[in-house]
Motif scaffolding. Structure first.
Motif, short mmCIF file in Angstrom:
data_model
loop_
_atom_site.label_atom_id
_atom_site.label_comp_id
_atom_site.label_asym_id
_atom_site.label_seq_id
_atom_site.Cartn_x
_atom_site.Cartn_y
_atom_site.Cartn_z
N ARG A 136 -16.15 -15.81 -5.99
CA ARG A 136 -17.21 -16.54 -5.30
C ARG A 136 -16.64 -17.45 -4.21
O ARG A 136 -17.11 -18.58 -4.00
CB ARG A 136 -18.07 -17.35 -6.28
CG ARG A 136 -18.71 -16.50 -7.36
CD ARG A 136 -19.51 -17.32 -8.36
NE ARG A 136 -20.67 -17.98 -7.77
CZ ARG A 136 -21.87 -17.42 -7.66
NH1 ARG A 136 -22.06 -16.20 -8.08
NH2 ARG A 136 -22.86 -18.09 -7.10
N GLY A 184 -23.03 -8.71 5.99
CA GLY A 184 -23.90 -9.83 6.37
C GLY A 184 -24.40 -9.73 7.79
O GLY A 184 -25.38 -9.03 8.07
N TYR A 204 -22.71 -13.08 -3.28
CA TYR A 204 -22.37 -11.96 -2.39
C TYR A 204 -23.34 -10.79 -2.46
O TYR A 204 -23.18 -9.83 -1.72
CB TYR A 204 -20.96 -11.44 -2.74
CG TYR A 204 -19.85 -12.29 -2.19
CD1 TYR A 204 -19.54 -13.52 -2.76
CD2 TYR A 204 -19.11 -11.88 -1.08
CE1 TYR A 204 -18.52 -14.31 -2.26
CE2 TYR A 204 -18.08 -12.67 -0.58
CZ TYR A 204 -17.79 -13.87 -1.16
OH TYR A 204 -16.79 -14.65 -0.65
N THR A 207 -17.13 -4.70 3.48
CA THR A 207 -17.42 -5.96 2.78
C THR A 207 -16.12 -6.69 2.46
O THR A 207 -15.03 -6.12 2.54
CB THR A 207 -18.23 -5.68 1.49
OG1 THR A 207 -17.44 -4.92 0.58
CG2 THR A 207 -19.52 -4.92 1.79
N GLN A 223 -15.06 -11.76 -3.53
CA GLN A 223 -16.37 -11.61 -4.15
C GLN A 223 -16.36 -12.11 -5.59
O GLN A 223 -17.25 -12.85 -6.00
CB GLN A 223 -16.80 -10.14 -4.09
CG GLN A 223 -16.89 -9.61 -2.65
CD GLN A 223 -17.69 -8.32 -2.55
OE1 GLN A 223 -18.71 -8.17 -3.20
NE2 GLN A 223 -17.24 -7.39 -1.72
N THR A 266 -21.17 -15.43 4.70
CA THR A 266 -21.96 -15.63 3.48
C THR A 266 -22.82 -16.87 3.71
O THR A 266 -22.75 -17.50 4.77
CB THR A 266 -21.08 -15.91 2.23
OG1 THR A 266 -20.48 -17.20 2.38
CG2 THR A 266 -19.99 -14.84 2.08
#
Lengths: 575, 575
Positions: free
Chosen positions: B111, B76, B123, B102, B108, B117
């Motif tokens: 969620r 991100g 994601y 990541t 991920q 995020t």
């Protein structure tokens, strides 16, 4: 006939000005130069930033203070540099308008091999990339629909408090469009009464409020973007129910109220869980805004006021915009039916900072954040960058009419210095409009670590040259302390290069004398800190003032102290 | 059994090291910290940059010198800051590997609402965004296929000389994978002989070469990424045909050859058009690499050698990788059948710079670029940033074994200072491997305008603290001169803030004494320039040396002088 039309560029900029944009950030590029010709004539101040990421961050900071912010970049190279800032605005609901000057339509249609492309005739990549980080997009190619397209995305920006992107080909900038719509400020679409949803939510909430014996209010950060700050303030004051804020929500209510008990930390969890009604406004439950989910209220005793829905326990009642529904709720509320009780919580104001000696070294554990609070004044905007500052800021005691902005969820280090440019410029613009708490001057005060400072340091130049009233406390703890707390406390990858930070103002061109002269202080002990804070040049200065505060590498506030302890425990286990 | 496996992180980093990555750029972030634990044990040097855009630019600069470069960012916030650099690598064919740490797969898949995020459980946005700017992508989620996935994208990176992205969840970093493949350096897939295409192209080219009476060779910049530098060098030297380079191609052939006539400018167009055969290697025909298309050869007399195809006139014969086909062509070529003629062109070496006096102010029109050439030595890497520098660099006379890198098509201002970090680090690494022209030391010399410098100025700190042998000529012409030349020469949006540039090394922590002490010079006259260039501290210095050269706002080299003249003409017409 001439007077019934205007240029497309002027339409856009005047619309923005009507909505509250007095200053606009960005950089020139050869696909936006002609567009920029219209900035000043539209009564906007052009703030040339040092790079596009910084311009994006600045527009974000501006928007959080003023309700809308904007930046202009150029196709490809400029806009892509800004995407991280735009993404952050999306994540934390800052209403930013990203305007991109694009090549003339002839180039695009003929797939010409021009600079700022991949030299392959493909012009739409950057449009596609940014659909993921904006709530609405307009690619202007037809002058007939362009004004309506602009209005549409601006409405989306404001309705959702999230970024939008407007792409304007260079050859459309000066096309004529009807001027008529400019006679009125752009209106947002109004909510309609949804009888079923509204009545159901209203009844359920009123019943719960009237029957509650031990209610609690939680104010989280989306209260700002949902535009219910005044309503929440009213409810907190009139119910006198014990109120906690999240880190994101801090400063959204007056901390001096007797029922404002500070930031919701894990220590309050038992109290909140034992409540029979939690009213939670503007929830934003990321791990970093909830002490790793330790401060989420229990769903079964909580009513959540989301931006466009009300959630009672697990049931979501949609299509009730908070800034429509809350005024109705307040109208129906019979105060005499509400309970009043003593929550037996400690008010933060009653806690004294640890005792220290003037010759002791400044430290966070020794109460740095707490002590800094005596420095704040009404009207200050206080900004705390990702890292120890953002967590330490939970300990601030804020005077009325102050705003605190801190890293919440996006947590992009480097954000806060350019955001300070934006916030301070917004503060300045509000003062110029006589819309800032009846104050004639006000300060913006940044707390930032050395690691974060390095990412976007050059924007200090813009702050200096705009003569903004900014004070910077740079915490020199020799690297990325927040990363050291998480993992690799002794690893070299958490080191940074060593700078002479206090030479910054000189390098960036600050005046050395006169009323906007920059002043700097080096602080190692509490005595040094006191001297800096009470120095006449600090108190009465107008230009940038910068204080370098030295701290130990692993001096961290809660909850990072716990994170660090976990790392040490893992090391002991030999993991 | 333990010895037959290794960790996934080590697999990746060892693969990179085998391919020539000795140093890797990036910043720590909490989704890559554990990954970074494996950098040093894999024998890579970690170069912590000041921000991710700069790290991307540095990796790009490194890759252009060393054939591959890499950076590590975090999910991100980190990776999005780098996208402009990655896009530039795509546009100009620099083989950059972007590794992104990541969140753990559990976050991920569930969620989870975590930082970095949009707090919405989604994601995959950042994966989608970067598909547009990379030639291959791997998202590692299964340890069984992960090594092959890594190999696949690295092959694509090298085959196409374009960036790739590898995303590694934090919880996969230390998973075990087979070590076997690491016993051999990763091989690229080999070309197969395509009899029909190859024979057809070979015959056509040889026929045209044998019959040509007035042939010309054009060397463009994709010769480097197509890996045909040696083959083109051979053809230029052995045919002795008059040879011109594009700006992008400059330095790819030895400029001291008698048949090397410098950069193809519009003045050569008539000569090239009158040729009966133009052999054009590695064409890259963006407007900014072709004097606004004025220096494109005529299609009907040109044979183009593209990276994977040969184009004869308008006919494209595909599936002939240049670095496979050219050696065959050279093998078939009978030199005695080739013509030899005197093109009656002026060799750049025969042109003297304008006469100036020591007390005259330095100017581009007065021959600044030409004069600087006497300063260059064998082994120098010379970098010229977007703006007047990139165009002025066309006038350099380069000694053998020098490389010139200049802005070509992406033209993202701010690129070249971090790219200098990367290029200089690559030079340093090559010297350490004894693979740099048998030299034991060499310099990297940057020419950059004040406007561009501001975008990424902090990376000077990394150059300083890495003790790299870098000399910077900062052209202070008071703003964005290239934009002034295009439009708005007096407009405020083309202004920048005024810095005390020569205080930079001090601010960024340069030593003030010892062998790596930074030295600075202020240059206004030719006499000042001579003094700076011959100063012992310049000639024998090892640390950063920085020269601020003052020039007039509108002092521009060709073809920007023409652009400026067009603006003035438009103004006169009252447009």
């Amino acid at each position: 006939m001439e007077t019934t039309t205007t240029t497309l560029a002027e339409y856009l900029f005047k619309r923005l000005h009507q909505l509250g944009v007095d200053s606009i950030f960005g950089l020139p590029g050869d696909y936006n130069l002609q567009l920029l010709d219209y900035v000043a004539p539209s009564r906007l101040h052009w703030i040339g930033s040092c790079n596009e990421l910084n311009a994006g961050y600045a527009a974000d900071g501006y928007s959080r203070v003023k309700g809308i912010g904007a930046l202009v970049t150029t196709f490809g190279v400029g806009e892509l540099s800004a995407v991280n800032a735009i993404a952050g605005a999306y994540a934390e609901r800052a209403p930013v308008v990203h305007i991109v000057g694009t090549p003339v339509r002839q180039s695009q249609e003929s797939r010409a091999l021009i600079h700022h492309t991949f030299n392959d005739g493909e012009y739409e990549r950057f449009d596609r990339m940014q659909e993921h980080i904006t709530v609405a997009q307009a690619i202007l190619t037809d002058h007939r629909s362009a004004p309506a397209e602009i209005d549409r995305v601006l409405q989306q920006c404001l309705l959702h408090s999230r970024p939008v992107r407007i792409a304007i080909p260079l050859d459309m900038v000066s096309l004529r469009v009807p001027k008529l719509a400019l006679h009125h400020r752009l209106a947002l679409p109004l909510p309609c009464r949804q009888p079923h949803a509204e009545d159901k939510a209203m009844k359920a909430i009123l019943d719960r409020m009237y029957s509650a014996k031990k209610p609690v209010i939680i104010v989280d950060g989306e209260v700002r973007s949902a535009k219910i700050v005044d309503e929440v303030d009213h409810i907190v004051k009139s119910t006198r129910w014990p109120t906690l804020t999240s880190g994101f929500g801090k400063s959204l209510i007056d901390e001096n109220l007797p029922n404002a008990y500070g930031v919701f930390t894990p220590e309050h969890k038992e109290f909140v869980d034992s409540s029979d009604l939690v009213l939670c406004f503007g929830p934003h439950f990321s791990n970093t805004n909830s002490f790793l989910y330790q401060t989420l209220p229990r769903e079964d005793n909580t009513i959540y006021i989301h931006p466009t829905s009300v959630q009672i326990g697990s049931e979501i009642i949609r299509d009730l915009p908070a800034n429509y529904f809350l005024p109705q709720l307040i109208g129906h509320l019979e105060m005499e039916k509400l309970t009043s009780y003593d929550p037996q919580l400690t008010h933060p104001k009653s806690i004294a900072p640890p005792d220290v000696k003037d010759t002791d070294l400044v430290s966070q554990a020794g109460g740095f954040w707490h002590r800094m609070s005596t420095f704040f004044r009404e009207g200050d905007i206080i900004l705390a960058e990702t890292g120890t500052a953002a967590y330490g800021a939970n300990q601030f005691r804020l005077p009325p009419k102050t705003s605190l902005f801190k890293a919440v969820t996006w947590l992009s280090i480097g954000y806060m210095l350019p955001a300070t440019l934006g916030a301070s410029q917004a503060q300045h613009d509000l003062i110029a409009r006589s819309e800032y708490h009846d104050l004639l001057e006000a300060r913006s005060i940044l707390f930032i670590g050395d690691g974060s400072f390095q990412l976007t340091a050059q924007e200090l130049a813009t702050i200096i040259h705009r003569k903004l009233n900014v004070i910077i406390f740079l915490i020199n703890n020799d690297g990325y302390t927040i990363e050291r707390a998480i993992h690799g406390r002794n690893q070299r990858y958490n080191d940074i290069t060593s700078w002479r930070y206090l030479k910054g103002p000189e390098f960036f061109g600050a005046p050395t004398e006169g009323e906007y002269a920059a002043h700097t202080w080096e602080v190692r002990t509490w005595g040094d800190l006191d001297k800096a804070l009470t120095d006449e040049r600090m108190v009465k200065g107008k230009g940038v003032r910068m204080v370098e505060v030295f701290m130990e590498r692993l001096d961290v506030p809660p909850p990072l102290d716990r994170t660090l302890a976990m790392q040490l425990a893992r090391e002991k286990e030999g993991q």
